[in-house]
Design a protein around this motif. Structure first.
Motif, PDB file in Angstrom:
ATOM      1  N   HIS A 174       2.671  10.805  -5.793  1.00 19.62           N
ATOM      2  CA  HIS A 174       4.128  10.939  -5.872  1.00 19.62           C
ATOM      3  C   HIS A 174       4.615  12.377  -5.902  1.00 19.62           C
ATOM      4  N   GLU A 175       3.772  13.305  -6.306  1.00 16.55           N
ATOM      5  CA  GLU A 175       4.232  14.692  -6.359  1.00 16.55           C
ATOM      6  C   GLU A 175       4.337  15.308  -4.964  1.00 16.55           C
ATOM      7  N   ASP A 176       3.614  14.746  -4.012  1.00 20.74           N
ATOM      8  CA  ASP A 176       3.658  15.271  -2.645  1.00 20.74           C
ATOM      9  C   ASP A 176       4.460  14.374  -1.703  1.00 20.74           C
ATOM     10  N   LEU A 177       4.309  13.084  -1.866  1.00 23.41           N
ATOM     11  CA  LEU A 177       4.898  12.145  -0.918  1.00 23.41           C
ATOM     12  C   LEU A 177       5.617  11.031  -1.663  1.00 23.41           C
ATOM     13  N   CYS A 178       6.842  10.730  -1.282  1.00 23.47           N
ATOM     14  CA  CYS A 178       7.509   9.570  -1.859  1.00 23.47           C
ATOM     15  C   CYS A 178       7.334   8.394  -0.909  1.00 23.47           C
ATOM     16  N   TYR A 179       7.731   7.212  -1.364  1.00 21.54           N
ATOM     17  CA  TYR A 179       7.432   5.980  -0.640  1.00 21.54           C
ATOM     18  C   TYR A 179       7.909   5.972   0.806  1.00 21.54           C
ATOM     19  N   ASP A 180       9.114   6.498   1.075  1.00 21.11           N
ATOM     20  CA  ASP A 180       9.612   6.438   2.447  1.00 21.11           C
ATOM     21  C   ASP A 180       8.828   7.364   3.365  1.00 21.11           C
ATOM     22  N   LEU A 181       8.375   8.511   2.844  1.00 23.47           N
ATOM     23  CA  LEU A 181       7.569   9.414   3.663  1.00 23.47           C
ATOM     24  C   LEU A 181       6.207   8.800   3.977  1.00 23.47           C
TER      25      LEU A 181
ATOM     26  N   LEU B  19      15.185   0.131  -4.095  1.00 22.62           N
ATOM     27  CA  LEU B  19      15.161   0.294  -2.642  1.00 22.62           C
ATOM     28  C   LEU B  19      15.767  -0.908  -1.938  1.00 22.62           C
ATOM     29  N   SER B  20      15.549  -2.088  -2.500  1.00 23.73           N
ATOM     30  CA  SER B  20      16.106  -3.297  -1.895  1.00 23.73           C
ATOM     31  C   SER B  20      17.628  -3.229  -1.865  1.00 23.73           C
ATOM     32  N   LYS B  21      18.203  -2.642  -2.908  1.00 21.56           N
ATOM     33  CA  LYS B  21      19.661  -2.502  -2.960  1.00 21.56           C
ATOM     34  C   LYS B  21      20.168  -1.551  -1.882  1.00 21.56           C
ATOM     35  N   LYS B  22      19.276  -0.634  -1.447  1.00 29.39           N
ATOM     36  CA  LYS B  22      19.650   0.323  -0.397  1.00 29.39           C
ATOM     37  C   LYS B  22      19.332  -0.220   0.996  1.00 29.39           C
ATOM     38  N   ASN B  23      18.852  -1.480   1.045  1.00 24.94           N
ATOM     39  CA  ASN B  23      18.495  -2.115   2.318  1.00 24.94           C
ATOM     40  C   ASN B  23      17.459  -1.306   3.089  1.00 24.94           C
ATOM     41  N   TYR B  24      16.469  -0.810   2.361  1.00 20.42           N
ATOM     42  CA  TYR B  24      15.413  -0.026   3.009  1.00 20.42           C
ATOM     43  C   TYR B  24      14.625  -0.915   3.962  1.00 20.42           C
ATOM     44  N   LYS B  25      14.348  -0.403   5.163  1.00 19.29           N
ATOM     45  CA  LYS B  25      13.637  -1.170   6.185  1.00 19.29           C
ATOM     46  C   LYS B  25      12.180  -0.729   6.261  1.00 19.29           C
TER      47      LYS B  25
ATOM     48  N   SER C 139       0.817  -1.217   0.000  1.00 17.20           N
ATOM     49  CA  SER C 139       0.000   0.000   0.000  1.00 17.20           C
ATOM     50  C   SER C 139       0.850   1.266   0.000  1.00 17.20           C
ATOM     51  N   CYS C 140       1.986   1.245   0.698  1.00 17.22           N
ATOM     52  CA  CYS C 140       2.837   2.441   0.726  1.00 17.22           C
ATOM     53  C   CYS C 140       3.451   2.722  -0.643  1.00 17.22           C
ATOM     54  N   PHE C 141       3.959   1.691  -1.290  1.00 15.74           N
ATOM     55  CA  PHE C 141       4.503   1.875  -2.631  1.00 15.74           C
ATOM     56  C   PHE C 141       3.431   2.363  -3.592  1.00 15.74           C
ATOM     57  N   SER C 142       2.282   1.709  -3.555  1.00 16.30           N
ATOM     58  CA  SER C 142       1.222   2.040  -4.505  1.00 16.30           C
ATOM     59  C   SER C 142       0.686   3.439  -4.276  1.00 16.30           C
ATOM     60  N   MET C 143       0.540   3.813  -3.020  1.00 13.82           N
ATOM     61  CA  MET C 143       0.073   5.166  -2.723  1.00 13.82           C
ATOM     62  C   MET C 143       1.056   6.208  -3.250  1.00 13.82           C
ATOM     63  N   SER C 144       2.344   5.878  -3.203  1.00 13.84           N
ATOM     64  CA  SER C 144       3.344   6.829  -3.692  1.00 13.84           C
ATOM     65  C   SER C 144       3.214   7.056  -5.194  1.00 13.84           C
ATOM     66  N   PHE C 145       2.682   6.072  -5.915  1.00 17.76           N
ATOM     67  CA  PHE C 145       2.496   6.234  -7.351  1.00 17.76           C
ATOM     68  C   PHE C 145       1.243   7.038  -7.678  1.00 17.76           C
ATOM     69  N   ILE C 146       0.396   7.247  -6.682  1.00 15.77           N
ATOM     70  CA  ILE C 146      -0.765   8.121  -6.848  1.00 15.77           C
ATOM     71  C   ILE C 146      -0.442   9.527  -6.365  1.00 15.77           C
TER      72      ILE C 146
END
Length: 231
Positions: free
Chosen positions: A156-163, A223-229, A147-154
């Motif tokens: 994305h101009e205001d919030l990126c996935y990590d936010l 993101l996986s390459k950056k070891n995002y938690k 849901s966080c990734f998908s929401m960021s694609f809707i």
């Protein structure tokens, strides 16, 4: 927080609804009925097990938590899965029961409800929000990697996935409500009526479709390459 979708974000929603619901899933009244039946099935099962206490703790742990919660099944080869597997069922169920007890008494105090079920390193937002959603699909959306990734694609101009991932659960609920309302309104424009009670369920179905889009998969790999938690 009062958030209004901008034109670009509404266009994103319509784009993904057209692509996933209409082109890929071929949504019609029969499919809507099937999806609603799925929602009701999970609600009944989780209510019977967790709220009504009709099954023993080991059944709930083995058959529901370890087999029906995406964040757990997705991580079968991770430390989280091993930790949950090695945690006594009673410990897990006691915390989840405390969470559901607060959900019954004060359902819209989202953060307090979710926090009541947390066990550091074991039960976090992803697992608990999915349990809440399956018990009370009209009140609690699922907040996980999908849901966080998908929401960021809707948005994305205001919030990126990590936010988005770092939003409190109550903030995430508010964004989900706005997106859910827009999805249902657009479906209504296309002669598909869905009761508001199933808004979060259909929103998550759309999120699953977005998550599996190639452009999203590429971002996940980065993101996986950056070891995002994830929480």
């Amino acid at each position: 927080m009062d958030y209004e979708l901008r034109e670009k974000e509404l266009e994103n929603i319509k784009k993904y609804v057209n692509k996933i619901f209409f082109n890929q899933m071929l949504m019609d009244e029969d499919l809507v009925d099937d999806l609603i039946q799925d929602s009701n099935f999970y609600r009944e099962v989780f209510n019977d097990c967790l709220i009504e206490g009709q099954y023993d703790e080991n059944y709930i742990k083995q058959s529901l938590i370890m087999q029906q919660i995406w964040s757990v099944t997705e991580g079968k080869h991770t430390e989280l899965f091993k930790t949950i597997k090695n945690t006594p069922a009673k410990v897990l169920i006691n915390k989840i029961s405390s969470m559901l007890d607060i959900a019954e008494k004060d359902p819209y105090n989202y953060d307090a409800v979710l926090n009541a079920g947390k066990i550091t390193g074991i039960l976090g937002t992803s697992i608990l929000s999915e349990i809440l959603h399956k018990c009370y699909p009209s009140i609690y959306p699922i907040k996980n990697k999908i849901s966080c990734f998908s929401m960021s694609f809707i948005l994305h101009e205001d919030l990126c996935y990590d936010l988005i991932d770092n939003l409190s659960y109550s903030e995430f609920v508010q964004y989900s409500e706005v997106i859910s309302r827009a999805i249902l309104e657009y479906l209504e424009e296309n002669y598909i009526h869905i009761d508001d009670r199933y808004g979060f369920w259909f929103t998550y179905k759309l999120f699953e479709g977005i998550y599996n889009e190639p452009e999203v998969s590429e971002k996940i790999k980065l993101l996986s390459k950056k070891n995002y938690k994830w929480n």
